[in-house]
Design a protein around this motif. Structure first.
Motif, PDB file in Angstrom:
ATOM      1  N   GLY A 187      37.365  87.617  86.522  1.00 17.77           N
ATOM      2  CA  GLY A 187      36.972  87.470  85.128  1.00 17.77           C
ATOM      3  C   GLY A 187      35.516  87.771  84.847  1.00 17.77           C
ATOM      4  O   GLY A 187      35.058  87.591  83.714  1.00 17.77           O
ATOM      5  N   SER A 213      38.341  84.954  79.995  1.00 18.26           N
ATOM      6  CA  SER A 213      39.220  83.924  80.528  1.00 18.26           C
ATOM      7  C   SER A 213      40.163  83.450  79.431  1.00 18.26           C
ATOM      8  O   SER A 213      39.712  83.074  78.344  1.00 18.26           O
ATOM      9  N   SER A 237      33.829  79.815  87.667  1.00 13.13           N
ATOM     10  CA  SER A 237      35.159  80.371  87.439  1.00 13.13           C
ATOM     11  C   SER A 237      36.248  79.621  88.183  1.00 13.13           C
ATOM     12  O   SER A 237      37.422  79.951  88.057  1.00 13.13           O
TER      13      SER A 237
END
Length: 324
Positions: free
Chosen positions: A221, A241, A102
């Motif tokens: 996320g 995302s 991420s």
């Protein structure tokens, strides 16, 4: 990229309302496929918004036909398998893992079987290396549930966490179920080894456990959603995302054929049949309605695709990859 209406359904309560990526109609750019060995595909890497996702194999295994669609008429089950060009003497299950980058975290979902389950499984660590991922770079581990092929790989040969000193996450209900007193005496003989293996895995030295409830975020996320039935506290993982969404199903659905066409047919490993069906139908309805991509742990590698409604049932549409 095709847009869809935002989801407001129960599984993703609190998630950002945003359009989803329909993987079956929008090819993913710059997909990277790793080398494939005998029954041992290495990896697939692609982007989901600003996330980089890597799909990896831990191997495969077969299971007796008698464990599949146990509440269906055997003739109807066998006819379905034959019509879909599937084996009629046993079931085949792949094991698809995901690493989520991420930007601020590198999250592994489930740790595979290690060398304690079957000789055709336990290849995750080697395939992480083949994909260029240092196992020591993993910052978080999420366990969907405590069945052997998802958690027994947590221990090394010294019975210590193979990925030590990082946070491990599991549903609180799942953790409580497997660690209840005298559980091994309360289950059938064929499940006693599962209980002991789960308890040893959940008690391993070097794993710092965080117990989760539904809709908790593990990293930006990345959140868990409650999908019980297969086990009492089974969790799936929802990713989002830049408006693109993916649900890592775990074992909430285990076949892209039987579970989609016949959501009411369950397997012997589904611990609560009625809850399994209810969870399965909710996931399928949500993914089809809101065009959310799904990843199936036991789907043919790499297990990624979309859900299409077909009358009262559903179809799995594998992801369309573009090679640059």
């Amino acid at each position: 990229m095709p847009l869809c209406r935002p989801t407001r359904r129960a599984f993703l309560t609190g998630a950002a309302a945003a359009p989803a990526l329909a993987l079956s109609t929008q090819a993913l750019p710059a997909a990277e496929f790793g080398p494939v060995g005998p029954a041992n595909p290495s990896h697939v890497r692609f982007a989901l918004g600003q996330m980089t996702l890597t799909l990896l194999s831990d191997g495969f295994f077969s299971r007796p036909l008698s464990t599949i669609a146990v509440n269906a008429d055997p003739a109807a089950r066998d006819d379905f398998l034959q019509q879909h060009f599937l084996p009629t003497d046993s079931g085949y299950s792949h094991t698809n893992h995901i690493v989520i980058d991420s930007g601020s975290a590198r999250v592994l979902v489930d740790v595979g079987s290690g060398d304690r389950f079957l000789p055709t499984t336990g290849r995750l660590m080697a395939n992480l290396t083949a994909a260029g991922i240092d196992p020591g770079s993993i910052t978080h581990v999420i366990i969907t549930h405590a069945h052997p092929d998802h958690i027994w790989g947590i221990r090394d040969g010294f019975d210590e966490a193979i990925l030590p000193d990082i946070p491990y996450f599991i549903g609180e209900a799942e953790h409580t179920f497997w660690l209840q007193d005298d559980l091994v005496t309360k289950v059938s003989p064929e499940l006693q080894q599962f209980v002991l293996g789960a308890q040893n895995s959940l008690s391993v030295d070097g794993a710092d456990w965080t117990l989760l409830s539904a809709d908790q975020e593990v990293a930006a996320g990345i959140r868990v959603i409650a999908t019980p039935g297969h086990t009492p506290g089974h969790m799936s993982v929802a990713l989002e995302s830049e408006g693109q969404q993916l649900i890592v199903l775990g074992d909430a659905l285990t076949s892209p054929y039987l579970d989609f066409a016949h959501p009411d047919w369950v397997n012997s490993a589904d611990m609560d049949a009625a809850q399994t069906v209810a969870t399965r139908r909710r996931l399928l309805d949500m993914a089809a309605t809101d065009r959310i991509a799904v990843l199936g742990y036991h789907f043919p590698f790499p297990g990624l695709g979309n859900v299409q409604r077909s009358g009262d049932s559903y179809r799995f549409i594998p992801a369309l990859w573009r090679f640059d």
